[in-house]
Structures are given as structure tokens and as C-alpha cells.
Design a protein around this motif. Structure first.
Motif, mmCIF file in Angstrom:
data_model
loop_
_atom_site.group_PDB
_atom_site.id
_atom_site.type_symbol
_atom_site.label_atom_id
_atom_site.label_comp_id
_atom_site.label_asym_id
_atom_site.label_seq_id
_atom_site.Cartn_x
_atom_site.Cartn_y
_atom_site.Cartn_z
ATOM 1 N N ASP A 1 36.065 -12.412 -103.054
ATOM 2 C CA ASP A 1 35.065 -11.855 -102.059
ATOM 3 C C ASP A 1 35.411 -12.334 -100.658
ATOM 4 O O ASP A 1 35.642 -13.429 -100.266
ATOM 5 C CB ASP A 1 33.644 -12.193 -102.274
ATOM 6 N N ILE A 2 35.668 -11.110 -99.782
ATOM 7 C CA ILE A 2 35.993 -11.483 -98.390
ATOM 8 C C ILE A 2 35.192 -12.233 -97.685
ATOM 9 O O ILE A 2 35.416 -12.852 -96.665
ATOM 10 C CB ILE A 2 36.723 -10.101 -97.892
ATOM 11 N N TYR A 3 33.921 -11.995 -97.965
ATOM 12 C CA TYR A 3 32.712 -12.213 -96.979
ATOM 13 C C TYR A 3 32.617 -14.068 -97.534
ATOM 14 O O TYR A 3 31.927 -14.770 -96.716
ATOM 15 C CB TYR A 3 31.471 -11.803 -97.354
ATOM 16 N N GLU B 1 37.391 -14.757 -92.619
ATOM 17 C CA GLU B 1 37.744 -13.435 -91.811
ATOM 18 C C GLU B 1 36.796 -12.847 -91.319
ATOM 19 O O GLU B 1 36.722 -12.306 -89.864
ATOM 20 C CB GLU B 1 38.418 -12.769 -92.811
ATOM 21 N N PRO B 2 35.377 -12.890 -91.574
ATOM 22 C CA PRO B 2 34.465 -12.127 -90.946
ATOM 23 C C PRO B 2 34.084 -12.842 -89.884
ATOM 24 O O PRO B 2 33.663 -12.364 -88.543
ATOM 25 C CB PRO B 2 33.273 -11.971 -91.977
ATOM 26 N N ASN C 1 33.684 -13.225 -84.066
ATOM 27 C CA ASN C 1 33.785 -14.074 -82.782
ATOM 28 C C ASN C 1 34.826 -13.335 -81.715
ATOM 29 O O ASN C 1 34.656 -13.531 -80.599
ATOM 30 C CB ASN C 1 34.558 -15.384 -83.157
ATOM 31 N N SER C 2 35.807 -12.531 -82.247
ATOM 32 C CA SER C 2 36.659 -11.861 -81.391
ATOM 33 C C SER C 2 35.993 -10.579 -80.820
ATOM 34 O O SER C 2 35.986 -10.540 -79.674
ATOM 35 C CB SER C 2 37.772 -11.176 -82.102
ATOM 36 N N ARG C 3 34.951 -10.067 -81.597
ATOM 37 C CA ARG C 3 34.129 -8.982 -80.918
ATOM 38 C C ARG C 3 33.169 -9.658 -79.597
ATOM 39 O O ARG C 3 33.034 -8.995 -78.677
ATOM 40 C CB ARG C 3 33.286 -8.393 -81.848
ATOM 41 N N ILE C 4 32.579 -10.902 -79.995
ATOM 42 C CA ILE C 4 31.810 -11.452 -78.840
ATOM 43 C C ILE C 4 32.691 -11.927 -77.724
ATOM 44 O O ILE C 4 32.339 -11.775 -76.571
ATOM 45 C CB ILE C 4 31.098 -12.787 -79.560
ATOM 46 N N ALA C 5 33.954 -12.203 -78.063
ATOM 47 C CA ALA C 5 34.626 -12.636 -76.958
ATOM 48 C C ALA C 5 35.011 -11.440 -75.867
ATOM 49 O O ALA C 5 35.232 -11.553 -74.780
ATOM 50 C CB ALA C 5 36.064 -13.267 -77.516
ATOM 51 N N PHE C 6 35.348 -10.285 -76.620
ATOM 52 C CA PHE C 6 35.607 -8.960 -75.866
ATOM 53 C C PHE C 6 34.469 -8.566 -75.100
ATOM 54 O O PHE C 6 34.610 -8.172 -73.915
ATOM 55 C CB PHE C 6 36.075 -7.785 -77.014
ATOM 56 N N CYS C 7 33.226 -8.719 -75.684
ATOM 57 C CA CYS C 7 31.938 -8.401 -75.036
ATOM 58 C C CYS C 7 31.949 -9.056 -73.657
ATOM 59 O O CYS C 7 31.616 -8.903 -72.655
ATOM 60 C CB CYS C 7 30.863 -8.207 -75.857
ATOM 61 N N LEU C 8 31.983 -10.468 -73.947
ATOM 62 C CA LEU C 8 31.867 -11.712 -72.797
ATOM 63 C C LEU C 8 32.815 -11.331 -71.657
ATOM 64 O O LEU C 8 32.329 -11.329 -70.364
ATOM 65 C CB LEU C 8 31.922 -13.019 -73.503
#
Length: 451
Positions: free
Chosen positions: A384-386, A390-391, A396-403
Motif C-alpha cells: 500500500d503506497i499510503y 511518499e504521500p 510537503n512539496s505542495r505546502i512548500a510550493f504554496c508558501l
């Protein structure tokens, strides 16, 4: 009866000719020449021919293009000035694109006239840049005659000074004057270190490129390696992402020029990555035979570019990519089939396949095991990938992009000029009024005590 019409026609023509001669005597015309044709047709009696005026004809076709090039440079300077005052980097970038389209029309007289327009004559920058230009007494600039009568507008903006350095450097490189270009680029980099303005970053990235190119043409690329590293450190401290990317590419080019692949890899692994400008590519197919055919087809090009050793090192990455695709596609596969799919052309492909698989498992490139008795490669089933990290990494990468986007938006906010000073003056006024009130109250209390 036959002679009468002819006589009338001759009388009519003679009268018209006398009228034309009288008109020429009263109103002399220089640019037109009138000629009278004696003909029986009335519509073709008088013919007018245009003759070019030798005074109005251009003496040289090249001089007519020079003022337009200078005028374009003045418009570019105005665009840079507007972008500098408004703090709009996009205007500076547009000015650079216009300059690149104009570089074929640059001449010594045009560049010299622009330096007289953009810089103060006699200043340090003007004297230095003028000394790099070749002496050419044959070309005449038409616009310079008007500059004697009308004093040009002088600017003291750092953006225009750096642009003047860039313009002279591009001109010298196009003229193949690499020694002068080398001296000009060194002077421009020394001046650039003392300027910390975000509107200069776009111009600085171009200067970095031509700085390295001028030293590469003279064969002295190794001399500026330490200076490029220092410039990269300065760009990092100033948060100049465009300068960091440009200098990183120049450093990698510097290392690869002297076949220093290990140092280039260490620099690449430690350098920051910018998601918005990432242009990295990798070998995704994993087809060793296709890679071999391409390497053989363009071997001469790779040799001329001094990248043949780098292409040879890529073979290992191609094999590893192909092996990763096999481990994902098959839960169990024999080493013989692995060698066939990787298209290994060695004398003992099965043994080589086993060695490659073992090294990939040890390095963590694939998640599998080897059954040496049966000669199989057994891939572990994907769970299970979850249940993995990886999730969380994606989140974290999306949060860093928004910040990062929020921080850039805050930095791009525009505030009225001297707003902080006005706020400081209001606070000082309020504090002074409060002190005056306290002083008046204290004086009143002392008066009450006296009575």
C-alpha cells in the motif's frame, strides 16, 4: 484644303511651346526638366521627366541604417529607465530581448554615440568603455551632429550603466575582439559586485554568460572558476535565483570543459533546485541498443564537444533505468531474459546481468532479490503506497510550493514611497505632543503647590 489643317496644327504647337518657355523663364524649376515633343498627337505634346536631386540622394546606404539603430538603443534605454523606477523586472527582460535582435546592426559609431547618450562623458564608466571600442574614423554617425547642439539626457541609474557594459561586451564578442572583451567583462563583473538591486539581476545573468564566453574564447576558462564560485555565493545570499541558475550552468560547463566530472557531480548534488525553472532531462527509455546506435551516430559531434567520456558514463544509467522498468513489470524473471531485454552484448551476458542486478539491489535502485540456484530475479510486491512516506513527501512539496508563492507575492507588493518615513514622523509627533502635555501638567501642579 490639305495645307490648312497642317498649318493650324503647327501654329498651335508653336504657341504651346512658347507658353512653356515663358513659364520656365518666369518660374525656374531645378528638380524637373521639361521637354517638348513635336508630334501630331495632342495628348503627347508636353512630357515631364523626374530627375533625382544629387543633394537629396544619400551618399552612403550604411549611414541611413545607423541612426535607426541608435534610436532603437535610446528607446531600449528609456524602457530600462522605466523598469528601474517602477521596479518591474519584465521591462528589463524585454529590453534585453530587443537588444539581442538589434546586435547585428551595431557598429562602433552607434555604440559610441549611445555611450555619450547614456553615460556622462568623462566619467569612469564612460572612459573605460570608450577605451575598449575600436578606433574607426571612416564611419560617421548622423545623430552625433545633433548631440552637439542638443545636450543629451544624462542618467545615473546603475541599470543603464550595467546595460552599457553588456552592450559593449556583446559588440566586442561579435567583432571577435576577444582580448578587449575579456578586459571589459572583468571590469563589468567588478562593478557588478557592488550593486545589489533586483532590477539588475536580469542584466547580471547575461553578463555572467558573456563573461565566461569571453574567457572560453581566449582559452583561459580555468582562471575564472574561483570567481564564478564567489559570484554564485553572492547570488545565493542575495536570493538571486536567475543568477544562481546561470552561474551553476557556467560552473558545470567549466568543469566539463576540463573533464572534471566528479567535481561537477558534487556541485550539482549540493546546489539548490528550482522547480519553476527546472529543465533537467534523463534517459527514460532504458534501451541499450538504441543508446549505442545514437552514440555511434553522433560520436564525432561528442568528440568535438568534449563530451565523449560523459556519454560513455551514461551507459550505466541506461542499463539501470531498463532494469528498473523490468523489475516493475515482472514479479519474477530469469537472468537470461534480463540480459536479453537489456540487450547486453558481452561474452557472458547472464553473469553480467547477475552482477548488474546485485549492484542495483545493493544501491537501492530496485526492490528485489536474486535466487542464485534457479537463476531468477524476484521482485517484491508493491504494498500500500499510503503506508510509505511518499504521500507525506508529496504533501510537503505542495505546502512548500504554496508558501513560496505566498512569499513571492508579499515581496511583489507595492507600497507608497516614503510610507515608513511618514509613519515614523507621525509617531514622533504623537510622542512630542504627549511630552508637551505631561510638561504642562507638571507645571500646573507646581503652580498649585506654590499657592
Amino acid at each position: 484644303s490639305d495645307l490648312k489643317p497642317k498649318k493650324n496644327i503647327q501654329e498651335k504647337l508653336s504657341s504651346e511651346k512658347s507658353t512653356v518657355l515663358l513659364f520656365q523663364s518666369l518660374f525656374p524649376v531645378r528638380r524637373r526638366q521639361f521637354s517638348v515633343k513635336m508630334s501630331t498627337a495632342p495628348a503627347q505634346d508636353v512630357e515631364m521627366k523626374e530627375t533625382p536631386d544629387p543633394a537629396s540622394a544619400p551618399s552612403n546606404s550604411a549611414t541611413s541604417a545607423a541612426p535607426s539603430a541608435l534610436q532603437h538603443l535610446k528607446e531600449i534605454a528609456s524602457l530600462i529607465e522605466t523598469g528601474a523606477y517602477a521596479r518591474e523586472v519584465r521591462r528589463i527582460a524585454r529590453a534585453i530581448r530587443l537588444t539581442m535582435a538589434l546586435r547585428r546592426k551595431l557598429k562602433t559609431s552607434v555604440v559610441s554615440a549611445f555611450l555619450n547618450f547614456a553615460l556622462t562623458p568623462g566619467s569612469e564608466a564612460h572612459s573605460r568603455l570608450s577605451s575598449y571600442l575600436p578606433k574607426d574614423d571612416h564611419e560617421m554617425e548622423v545623430d552625433t551632429a545633433t548631440s552637439v547642439v542638443q545636450a543629451p539626457v544624462k542618467h545615473s541609474l546603475p541599470e543603464l550603466e550595467i546595460f552599457s557594459y553588456l552592450l559593449v561586451l556583446i559588440f566586442l564578442i561579435d567583432q571577435k575582439r576577444y582580448s578587449e572583451a575579456k578586459a571589459c567583462s572583468s571590469a563589468s563583473i567588478a562593478r557588478l559586485k557592488n550593486i545589489n538591486r533586483r532590477t539588475v539581476d536580469v542584466l547580471a545573468s547575461r553578463l555572467y554568460f558573456y563573461y565566461s564566453l569571453s574567457y572560453e574564447h581566449t582559452g583561459d576558462l580555468a582562471e575564472i572558476r574561483g570567481n564564478l564560485l564567489a559570484l554564485h555565493q553572492i547570488a545565493t545570499l542575495r536570493h538571486d535565483e536567475l543568477g544562481q541558475e546561470t552561474l551553476l550552468n557556467l560552473l558545470l560547463r567549466n568543469y566539463l570543459h576540463y573533464n572534471l566530472y566528479d567535481q561537477a557531480e558534487k556541485l550539482r548534488s549540493k546546489a539548490p533546485r528550482f522547480e519553476a525553472h527546472s529543465n533537467q532531462q534523463a534517459v527514460r527509455i532504458g534501451d541499450l541498443e538504441l543508446f549505442k546506435s545514437v552514440a555511434e551516430k553522433f560520436s564525432e559531434t561528442f568528440s568535438l564537444d568534449r563530451t565523449q567520456n560523459l556519454i560513455v558514463r551514461l551507459r550505466h544509467n541506461v542499463i539501470r533505468t531498463g532494469l528498473r522498468n523490468i523489475s516493475i513489470s515482472y514479479s519474477r524473471i530469469s537472468l537470461t531474459d534480463v540480459a536479453k531485454k537489456l540487450r547486453l552484448d558481452s561474452p557472458n551476458p547472464v553473469a553480467d546481468a547477475e552482477s548488474i542486478v546485485s549492484k542495483a539491489i545493493r544501491d537501492g535502485a530496485i526492490d528485489a532479490t536474486i535466487d542464485h540456484a534457479k537463476g531468477w530475479m524476484v521482485s517484491k510486491e508493491t504494498g500500500d503506497i499510503y503506508s510509505t512516506n511518499e504521500p507525506q513527501m508529496a504533501f510537503n512539496s505542495r505546502i512548500a510550493f504554496c508558501l513560496n508563492m505566498h512569499n513571492e507575492a508579499v515581496r511583489a507588493l507595492r507600497f507608497p514611497p516614503n510610507s515608513h518615513k511618514e509613519k515614523e514622523i507621525a509617531e514622533k509627533r504623537r510622542e512630542r505632543q504627549q511630552q508637551e502635555q505631561e510638561l504642562a501638567k507638571h507645571i500646573a501642579e507646581e503652580d498649585d503647590d506654590e499657592f
